[in-house]
Write a protein that holds these residues in place. Structure first.
Motif, short mmCIF file in Angstrom:
data_model
loop_
_atom_site.label_atom_id
_atom_site.label_comp_id
_atom_site.label_asym_id
_atom_site.label_seq_id
_atom_site.Cartn_x
_atom_site.Cartn_y
_atom_site.Cartn_z
N THR A 49 1.13 -0.87 -0.24
CA THR A 49 0.07 0.41 -0.32
C THR A 49 0.72 1.72 0.48
O THR A 49 1.45 1.46 0.56
N PRO A 91 -9.22 4.34 -3.39
CA PRO A 91 -10.55 3.60 -4.26
C PRO A 91 -10.31 2.12 -3.19
O PRO A 91 -9.83 1.23 -2.70
N PRO A 92 -11.45 1.67 -3.28
CA PRO A 92 -11.74 0.12 -2.55
C PRO A 92 -10.36 -0.48 -3.86
O PRO A 92 -9.90 -0.85 -4.75
N GLY A 93 -9.94 -2.15 -2.99
CA GLY A 93 -8.44 -3.29 -3.47
C GLY A 93 -8.06 -2.36 -2.73
O GLY A 93 -6.70 -3.55 -3.69
N ASN A 94 -7.27 -1.36 -2.24
CA ASN A 94 -6.14 -0.74 -1.42
C ASN A 94 -5.68 -1.17 0.06
O ASN A 94 -5.16 -0.78 0.26
N ARG A 95 -6.64 -2.79 0.02
CA ARG A 95 -6.57 -3.02 1.67
C ARG A 95 -6.62 -1.51 2.84
O ARG A 95 -6.00 -1.99 3.30
N LYS A 96 -7.22 -1.01 2.73
CA LYS A 96 -6.96 0.36 4.14
C LYS A 96 -7.75 -0.55 4.50
O LYS A 96 -6.83 -0.45 6.24
N SER A 97 -8.88 -1.60 5.11
CA SER A 97 -8.47 -2.00 6.52
C SER A 97 -8.19 -2.83 7.01
O SER A 97 -7.59 -3.28 8.33
N GLU A 203 -14.34 3.74 7.69
CA GLU A 203 -15.29 3.66 6.61
C GLU A 203 -15.39 4.83 6.61
O GLU A 203 -14.91 5.90 7.86
N GLN A 255 -13.00 6.15 1.11
CA GLN A 255 -12.53 6.64 -0.73
C GLN A 255 -12.89 7.97 -0.96
O GLN A 255 -13.71 8.12 -0.34
N SER A 284 -2.83 4.44 -5.70
CA SER A 284 -3.17 3.31 -5.97
C SER A 284 -1.48 2.68 -6.05
O SER A 284 -1.11 3.09 -6.85
#
Length: 500
Positions: A49, A91-97, A203, A255, A284
């Motif tokens: 990331t 954006p989604p899919g960037n392993r934020k969690s 979120e 996001q 990203s």
């Protein structure tokens, strides 16, 4: 100085599109304390990331540990608390969690330890309070059955026991963290926790709640005052809640669409909520990630967890905040930063003019960051030492990082009126097909709602000139008296070409 006609270049370069954004800088992880830098960089490698994600969250983690317990003394009566509002968008899919969980794990561990340590005191206080209420109720029952002088004595005894029972307070469970709580719940939690709390979320739902998802009415008072540290009082039907020095921290990973949405909410900007956040919009890495990255070394992860937990616990019991002062070198660095920043806030031509509400808080935000970096560098006795010039320089470098990102984020949110007006003006130039035009003739073609005065043209024309769409042509002066000739604007040939 404007170019004269004889010095204007005869060829035009390809204009830079107005929607072009310069490559944003990476988070300067090298300015973090070594134990924090090692973990942020290792986590960035393991999760593949951008460093801005873990780097920005690391500041929110430090602010959670220190917020409400430490303030930075700048000058006179100007003090800055060490709580921060940060938001990083990917954006989604960037392993934020995954990054969010790793960064906040020691805060959850510290919160559990605080709860465990308080459990015995809470249980003892609950039993004591219950027994005191039962004794008061028993005394009241006996007084109600008595008569004469005996009744008066028993009544006085019952009143004394009731007052004693009422004075007993049962400690609340310690809390460091909240998630998508309503403003009312947050206010209660902050009141119970002595004003200190942190909203950490992967979120962006908290913005919907602030906007009034449940109540139907925006309620941002606790967020505005919680950031500034201003006294907060809320009158409830059942009780009053007073928070003398609230210290609310927010660390959000959202996001990019969330930023667009909140930018459309004029109450957020009008009340100054958006101006309180430090924004990061890292690039990203999706599509360029390693399939077999290096894992975080165990000793690096253990040191990070141990340090954050210890720092949080060491400051948890402080009631009066420690005051961090600046060395002369730190004072000078902050003063120079302030002097460099101030001209950029000017309404005419200032780089940060369209985000003045945000940029005017940047010196204070950098001082807050300096306080956090200082505590991270001096884990045992930071409150006894002043902030050094090197630490202030590091904080200012982070402040510059957030400034560049804020310019792009506010553009994303539609806050850059200069850019919006430049697009309108470019459309007018395209429609009229001028080779050159005077400012007066151009102004006559524009809507007064978008350009109330000729002066409003200046920053817009400057932006179009920077992007290569036009050039300023100032005719040579023919005499010593009278006004100098008014400049004309030469228009790029591509702007004059008919559109298919």
């Amino acid at each position: 100085m404007a170019l004269g006609a004889e010095t204007l270049p005869t060829t035009w370069q390809e204009p830079i599109p107005l929607n072009h954004q310069p490559k944003l800088p990476a988070f300067p992880t090298w300015v973090l304390p070594d134990w924090l830098r090692d973990f942020v960089e290792a986590l960035t490698e393991e999760t593949q990331t951008p460093p801005g994600l873990a780097g920005t969250l690391s500041l929110a983690v430090l602010a959670t540990a220190a917020g409400g317990r430490v303030v930075v003394q700048l000058r006179g009566r100007w003090r800055e608390p060490t709580n921060l509002f940060t938001v990083v968008a990917l954006p989604p899919g960037n392993r934020k969690s995954a990054v969010f969980s790793a960064m906040t794990a020691p805060l959850h561990a510290a919160e559990k330890l605080l709860m465990s340590e308080a459990a015995g005191r809470i249980a003892e206080a609950e039993v004591t309070a219950k027994m005191a209420r039962e004794a008061a109720d028993k005394a009241a029952a006996q007084a109600s059955k008595a008569e004469g002088a005996e009744r008066d004595g028993l009544t006085a005894e019952a009143i004394a026991l009731a007052q004693a029972a009422e004075s007993l307070e049962v400690p609340v469970k310690p809390r460091l963290l909240a998630d998508d709580s309503t403003p009312e719940t947050l206010t209660t939690l902050m009141s119970e926790q002595g004003g200190r709390l942190s909203v950490m979320s992967a979120e962006g739902g908290i913005f919907d709640i602030i906007a009034g998802r449940y109540s139907g009415t925006p309620n941002m008072e606790v967020f505005l005052k919680g950031h500034a540290g201003d006294w907060l009082r809320v009158d409830r039907r059942t009780r009053d809640e007073n928070i003398d020095e609230p210290a609310l921290t927010m660390g959000l990973a959202v996001q990019p669409d969330v930023l667009k949405d909140i930018g459309q909410n004029r109450s957020f900007d009008g009340r100054g909520l958006l101006a309180r956040f430090l924004y990061a919009l890292p690039e990203s890495l999706v599509g360029y990630r390693k399939s077999d990255p290096d894992p975080i070394p165990d000793h690096v992860a253990a040191r990070y967890d141990r340090t954050i937990t210890a720092l949080t616990l060491s400051l948890a019991e402080w009631t009066d905040p420690a005051v961090l002062r600046l060395t002369p070198e730190a004072h000078q660095a902050l003063r120079a930063f302030d002097q460099r920043l101030e001209p950029q806030l000017r309404a005419r031509g200032g780089r940060l003019a369209h985000i003045t509400n945000w940029a005017s808080k940047l010196v204070g935000a950098s001082a807050r960051i300096a306080g956090l970096l200082h505590l991270g560098q001096h884990l045992e006795d930071g409150y006894t030492q002043p902030i050094s010039g090197d630490t202030m320089d590091a904080a200012i470098e982070i402040g510059d990082y957030f400034t560049t990102h804020a310019l792009t984020v506010f553009d994303l949110m539609g806050a850059d009126t200069t850019l919006a007006r430049a697009r309108i003006l470019l459309a007018v130039l395209e429609d009229n097909g001028w080779e050159s035009v005077s400012r007066r003739d151009l102004f006559a073609k524009l809507s007064r709602s978008e350009f109330p005065s000729v002066g409003d043209l200046e920053p817009v024309m400057a932006l179009l000139e920077e992007h290569g769409y036009l050039r300023t042509d100032t005719p040579p002066r023919t005499g010593k008296r009278g006004r100098p000739p008014a400049p004309r604007y030469l228009i790029h040939p591509q702007v004059r070409e008919p559109k298919a």
